[in-house]
Design an enzyme around this catalytic site. Structure first.
Site, mmCIF file in Angstrom:
data_model
loop_
_atom_site.group_PDB
_atom_site.id
_atom_site.type_symbol
_atom_site.label_atom_id
_atom_site.label_comp_id
_atom_site.label_asym_id
_atom_site.label_seq_id
_atom_site.Cartn_x
_atom_site.Cartn_y
_atom_site.Cartn_z
ATOM 1 N N LEU D 227 -124.895 -58.272 2.120
ATOM 2 C CA LEU D 227 -126.233 -58.707 1.719
ATOM 3 C C LEU D 227 -127.317 -58.170 2.660
ATOM 4 O O LEU D 227 -127.244 -58.354 3.878
ATOM 5 C CB LEU D 227 -126.289 -60.250 1.713
ATOM 6 C CG LEU D 227 -127.612 -60.857 1.228
ATOM 7 C CD1 LEU D 227 -127.867 -60.535 -0.231
ATOM 8 C CD2 LEU D 227 -127.615 -62.360 1.459
ATOM 9 N N ASP D 228 -128.338 -57.514 2.098
ATOM 10 C CA ASP D 228 -129.509 -57.040 2.850
ATOM 11 C C ASP D 228 -129.147 -56.086 3.983
ATOM 12 O O ASP D 228 -129.894 -55.957 4.961
ATOM 13 C CB ASP D 228 -130.313 -58.228 3.418
ATOM 14 C CG ASP D 228 -130.853 -59.136 2.320
ATOM 15 O OD1 ASP D 228 -131.084 -58.633 1.207
ATOM 16 O OD2 ASP D 228 -131.035 -60.337 2.568
ATOM 17 N N ALA D 229 -128.008 -55.435 3.864
ATOM 18 C CA ALA D 229 -127.571 -54.549 4.940
ATOM 19 C C ALA D 229 -127.449 -53.098 4.496
ATOM 20 O O ALA D 229 -126.996 -52.256 5.265
ATOM 21 C CB ALA D 229 -126.240 -55.039 5.499
#
Lengths: 284, 284, 284, 284
Positions: D227-229
């Site tokens: 996530l969000d990486a």
């Protein structure tokens, strides 16, 4: 520490095959390209290129580079310039009474941000002697009046020659250089305290305040005969409000002046700027 | 949902005690101040104030507010304006063929960012009918030529009156409003596609490209009789490079135009802008 | 030269009439308010105010100001602080080996941008002695190891006391101050080389490079016991690209660090910052 | 109208001669290069290149381009991708309830800023049907719960396949795509409403307000399993103050979200982005 590189700048008429020809020449001599950037001004039919490669292992000895580049550029019907990254240019800084750009440039040079030496600072006021000398530069005070301008410019040119200066920076030098000076020496970079072409000429912050603008700016550009009309290298702006007096604009403006000038000088020193048709291509 | 507030704007000659007098008046009537901001233009000897307080529990009925404010301002030797945050103004948008500012303003209005209604869109071209109507505005196409300008302006003024319009926004309306129009209606906000005072007048992006600037901008300002010389409300800039053609400047410029105009309109609608001596104080 | 002013900061529980009460107190004593700004944190029920007025002609003598302010604030159930603009605080700068923030702060102080005196520079490295002394500050080299930290902090506190220091600035001081130190001395401003809360702790530029971010930043904040978690005063960012190595991030970051720290220090010195509930209100 | 071009992206191990080899291949086939940009990640020993040339007059027919590029890249021990500028990709936009990014992307597509078609909008809420359909896209409402997620993702994948979708954009789609989805479809671009890596995960504006930051941001990135990486394409920030409530952060943030996402989408569509080792090179 980076190993030294060669930087080639070429301007020539546009035609297919130029990128291949230039990079092929580097490759044929065993060069390892670390940066290559090109631009075609379609309207003008002009091709611009900047190629940088490692000197180590390159097939041509240093002495043979300049003539080889000249032959290459002439084959393309254009002109070329070669610079070696370990050739540190000698730069003169012209100032008047404000120290912010001078101190900033000298500090950045010492910090390794700007690959140059500054052996000479010339000023029409005595105020900044201490700042110049603290960083090891010779400070020469040459007052200028309308009557003495021509004579003083001759002295300035002599100083530039004696110190082997290749580039001059007007770091808030509040005097205009004559066309005669510019014919004898160049390039010269200036910082103007407005976002050109707004507020050309004198007292831009006062005029910005009068106009009630909501942002002020600074412009670093090459100096040409026409005042504040030379090729622009870098511009920066900062917001202001109704609370800001003229003196606040001057204070806030100093930060944009420092930043715009320092960035422009770094770009020029690293040969990331090509001037053509009164404008610049900046390969960053 | 915020509870409704009253917003008082005052301009008067500066003297000690004004902040106290204004806030004292609000307090004496039981008002709870939620914002209070003032500015003294020392050079001009002018005091500007914006005070906002909750209507709930305020001692004066709505109908008594305007006369009370008038009396207060006249006691200070100046002028005052009162606005109630739940009085949503009716706004007309003037456009030509470019849709970016129109769609942005209409979307922001629908999204609740701009406290206004837009019952009317006037254009000298038919192109944007669909965009206006999709957001529920009436679209009126009024072509303009040099010969018909005076007559068309009368039609525009009639439309503004019929729709109860209090504010007009020129959202890329590529026509100049005559002094006669401006005498009959105001205020009018315009978005100009340059960082004024650079590139006043026509084709600023083309001229910016020709000059080789490294940043372009947009300016939202009140319209006055003198072209592009009215009080500036908001300005924004964006960097460009030698790779950008004129069409890229136009594309990048659209984003700064939209942002500068939307911010300016929001500031004006929230009564955060005071105009004085050809300039603005923006209380944000 | 501006005439001296008094600056009052008040924090108290919110209720109607506070703006009037504070400005009324100034007016009752004949003060001419030059700036007045307030903020209500509705969620917390807290009222914050900053009022600045001219000392000349004010009815209370300087010696009576502090007790009068204390009485006023206590009447409002809150706390107040008074500062006179001509009381120039003595500030200590802590550094390690990087000079950019130190030289910038000292230059700005000399240029009149920062109303402070810097009699003392403390460092855990000997490198910056020359820079400190060139601007007339005493330089004290106090190496720190895990074993000697407690003892060195006692020496630092003694130096701060001996030099009458009121504010400490960590201008790239690469050591953490202990809770014990912070109990004995404050306030302390730090510059952290990331846009907090991203990249708290060590080596933010290396971690920013690893993450492949497209912008880097700097954060000026008050120091509290929890590392990099104190109230934020100012933040700035700059774009980076895939061409930037870690060393380029460090170089570009220096400019944002200098600017964010200098702005924060100026705001604090001019008493434009009020700290409450772990955050700041910045009245600019 | 620009004439169509071919765009070649290559990733391969670094060695001398690559620029020459690639541009030589274009030249040997009679291609006129209009853009050429390269990057060497010295630490990783990786060479990245993006070359764009005019299709008109190029020696290879369109059908022969892909195999020729494959052979070229394989000769260099790397991989290559070819894109023709007149091949307009079909893109699906995923949304939830917020319209700002959707309307912005659709408007920019219509205005010619984004070379794509948007035949399909998928949402877990019914709210934005009108906005999607107004721009001619099919709107499919697929509610998602923890229980139905797997099944809904299958429906989404079927829709993407049926509409010939090549790229998906999460324009404020407040759902996480499963690893299984991402194995079946890509690439996917997301806009996250913080300057990553700060405030990963839910409610970044609320957490930004709690922390008292002075700037907020937005990040456009490729979606990966973590996530969000994923690799960051573009980031933007805007200043906020103590006066801004969470709702103001959300409002101001919308502008940075729109701008960051639109820029990222344009860069990806024009094949200016190369992903490698969890990061991006952006050739602009």
């Amino acid at each position: 520490m980076r190993s030294p590189t060669a930087i080639l700048q070429v301007i020539c008429p546009d035609r297919p095959g130029l990128v291949s020809e230039l990079s092929g020449w580097v490759a044929a001599n065993g060069g390892n390209i670390v940066h290559a950037d090109h631009h075609t001004d379609a309207g003008a039919g002009v091709f611009l290129s900047r190629i940088e490669w490692e000197l180590e292992g390159f097939g041509l000895p240093r002495g043979a580079l300049a003539p080889a580049v000249e032959a290459l550029a002439s084959r393309l019907g254009g002109s070329g310039e070669l610079h070696l990254s370990d050739a540190i240019p000698r730069v003169a800084i012209f100032v008047s009474r404000q120290s912010h750009c001078l101190v900033d440039l000298l500090w950045r040079t010492r910090a390794g941000e700007l690959p140059m030496e500054v052996p000479l600072v010339i000023s029409n006021h005595p105020d900044l002697r201490h700042d110049a000398e603290a960083f090891g530069a010779r400070f020469v005070h040459l007052p200028v009046t309308a009557e003495t301008r021509a004579e003083v410019e001759q002295q300035q040119l002599t100083l530039l020659r004696e110190h082997g200066i290749e580039l001059a920076i007007l770091a808030k030098y509040m005097q205009v250089l004559s066309p005669g000076f510019l014919e004898c020496f160049g390039p010269v970079i200036n910082i103007h305290h407005s976002f050109l072409p707004a507020f050309q000429g004198a007292q831009p912050y006062h005029r910005a305040w009068d106009r009630g603008v909501k942002l002020i700016g600074a412009t670093a550009h090459f100096v040409t005969e026409e005042l504040d009309a030379g090729p622009i290298i870098e511009q920066a702006t900062v917001h202001v409000s109704h609370r800001d007096e003229v003196e606040d604009l001057i204070r806030k403006g100093r930060d944009t002046e420092r930043l715009a000038l320092a960035r422009a000088v770094r770009l020029v020193l690293r040969r990331q700027v090509i001037v053509y048709r009164g404008r610049t291509a900046v390969f960053d």
